[in-house]
Enzyme design. Structure first.
Site, PDB file in Angstrom:
ATOM      1  N   CYS A  15      -0.561   9.086  -3.198  1.00  0.00           N
ATOM      2  CA  CYS A  15      -1.024   9.973  -2.341  1.00  0.00           C
ATOM      3  C   CYS A  15       0.579  10.465  -2.153  1.00  0.00           C
ATOM      4  CB  CYS A  15      -1.681   9.521  -1.187  1.00  0.00           C
ATOM      5  SG  CYS A  15      -0.496   8.701  -0.406  1.00  0.00           S
ATOM      6  N   CYS A  54       5.747  12.418  -2.241  1.00  0.00           N
ATOM      7  CA  CYS A  54       6.247  10.802  -2.499  1.00  0.00           C
ATOM      8  C   CYS A  54       5.732  11.423  -3.976  1.00  0.00           C
ATOM      9  CB  CYS A  54       5.348   9.945  -2.611  1.00  0.00           C
ATOM     10  SG  CYS A  54       5.080  10.086  -0.213  1.00  0.00           S
ATOM     11  N   HIS A  68       9.930   2.721  -0.124  1.00  0.00           N
ATOM     12  CA  HIS A  68       9.142   4.128  -0.546  1.00  0.00           C
ATOM     13  C   HIS A  68      10.665   5.631  -0.421  1.00  0.00           C
ATOM     14  CE1 HIS A  68       6.682   7.088   1.678  1.00  0.00           C
ATOM     15  NE2 HIS A  68       6.195   7.886   0.507  1.00  0.00           N
TER      16      HIS A  68
END
Length: 401
Positions: free
Chosen positions: A384, A89, A354
């Site tokens: 994060c 990510c 995401h």
């Protein structure tokens, strides 16, 4: 980093689509090239202006071994090249940092950063082991197996959120209250026929078929976002027995891609949609916290970016976060001494999803546009990533008229 600029408007993002949705049939690199080609044309940017490019992705696709050179060829450039960046990510921010470093070192003058992921239908990988029992190797479902188990700790990502929630005494009610606000903030992006999204997203968005020959569907914006209310959130039970995190307080896997142009301040004025808007990269920060506490990583990364810039949290005019769990925002706001309610105006990845690699690019784009709307200043994007890590970037928007 103040000598690295982003031309205003020289960036874009697709809508983000919940996995197994309208992008599930598209090869992520071919799709990224298709979208970039159209976005560059609409912004009157010729691919020949670029002397460097980099690709960010976290979910492999067939042919990805050839990375950026292949994608560049699809854009019509047989000379453009650069690396492929992958850090789960954190890929988007790491990609921006890599491209910025190349520009700062003088190895390029105008660069293109492209990030793409299709989390839907992720690859199933087989690892041969001829010396194993019967010659049988190992295999993994690239997406689901890695979501469900960190090979270092043996725990899944939801467990990291519960670890952090327990340590900070965060209740489900606290999480629900901030989650509801995040959905209300996203509603602001949808006002006036999605005026905010249309600042960087080409809408309505035409979804091609797998051969990129015909139009398969038309999207008016992000796809797969469920209506959310206080009553609906209150009905959800924690996913883990004895835990606090519900499905409402966490994001969803998604598909999409995004792109951004980085260059020198001089060239930025030439390539900008509005020469009066100056956008500069200021600093970056990274962190890794103790094993199994991933949602706690953004705070230290943000603090390092602030320290590198000589700033304090109070100097920030806007903050955007990648928050796979609302726990992230609750903890970081406490550590930085800021009001969590003032973060993530116009939405965040908790809501719109995401797709990993392009998620950070979109977050920075939305941060820039928020700063333009509110009169400029310093802005922070942080999020994060797998391995209990995080990346942060600070940008500055200023009037250069």
């Amino acid at each position: 980093m103040s000598n690295i600029a982003i031309p205003y408007g020289a960036y874009w993002s697709t809508p983000f689509v919940r996995w197994q949705g309208s992008f599930a049939h598209l090869h992520s690199l071919k799709f990224a090239a298709h979208v970039a080609k159209g976005a560059l044309q609409k912004r009157k940017l010729d691919v020949g202006v670029f002397d460097h490019a980099a690709l960010g992705l976290s979910v492999p696709q067939k042919g990805v071994f050839y990375g950026m050179p292949w994608l560049a060829a699809q854009l019509g450039s047989e000379s453009l090249t650069g690396p492929t960046i992958s850090q789960a990510c954190a890929t988007g921010v790491r990609l921006i940092q890599s491209v910025a470093s190349t520009l700062r070192e003088g190895d390029a003058t105008v660069a293109l950063a492209l990030a793409a992921d299709r989390v839907s239908n992720g690859p199933h990988v087989y690892y041969p082991a001829p010396d194993g029992p019967g010659g049988t190797g190992e295999h993994e479902n690239w997406v689901l197996d890695n979501f469900n188990c960190d090979p270092n700790t043996g725990c899944n990502m939801l467990k990291t959120a519960e670890n952090v929630a327990a340590e900070h005494g965060l209740t489900t009610q606290q999480q629900n209250e901030l989650t509801l606000l995040r959905y209300q903030q996203y509603e602001e992006a949808l006002k006036d026929d999605s005026a905010f999204l249309k600042r960087f997203m080409d809408l309505p968005f035409s979804v091609p078929d797998a051969r990129f020959k015909r139009e398969k569907a038309v999207l008016q914006g992000d796809e797969g976002i469920f209506p959310t209310s206080a009553e609906g959130l209150a009905k959800l039970k924690p996913v883990m027995e004895g835990g606090t995190v519900t499905f409402g307080g966490q994001t969803h896997p998604a598909d999409g891609n995004a792109g951004m142009v980085l260059t020198t301040p001089e060239r930025a004025a030439e390539l900008s949609r509005d020469r009066k808007v100056g956008i500069r990269l200021v600093s970056f920060g990274q962190s890794r916290v103790r094993a199994g506490f991933m949602p706690a990583a953004p705070g230290p990364a943000a603090q390092r970016a602030l320290a590198a810039a000589g700033l304090k949290a109070g100097d920030l005019a806007a903050i955007k976060t990648h928050n796979p769990f609302i726990v992230n925002d609750l903890v970081m706001s406490k550590e930085l001494g800021i009001d969590a309610r003032k973060m993530n105006r116009f939405g965040c990845s908790l809501v719109w999803g995401h797709p990993q690699a392009p998620m950070g690019i979109r977050g920075v784009i939305e941060l820039i546009e928020e700063l333009v709307i509110t009169g400029g200043g310093y802005g922070l994007f942080v999020g994060c990533a797998a391995g209990d890590s995080a990346m942060a970037v600070i940008v500055k928007v200023q009037d250069e008229s």
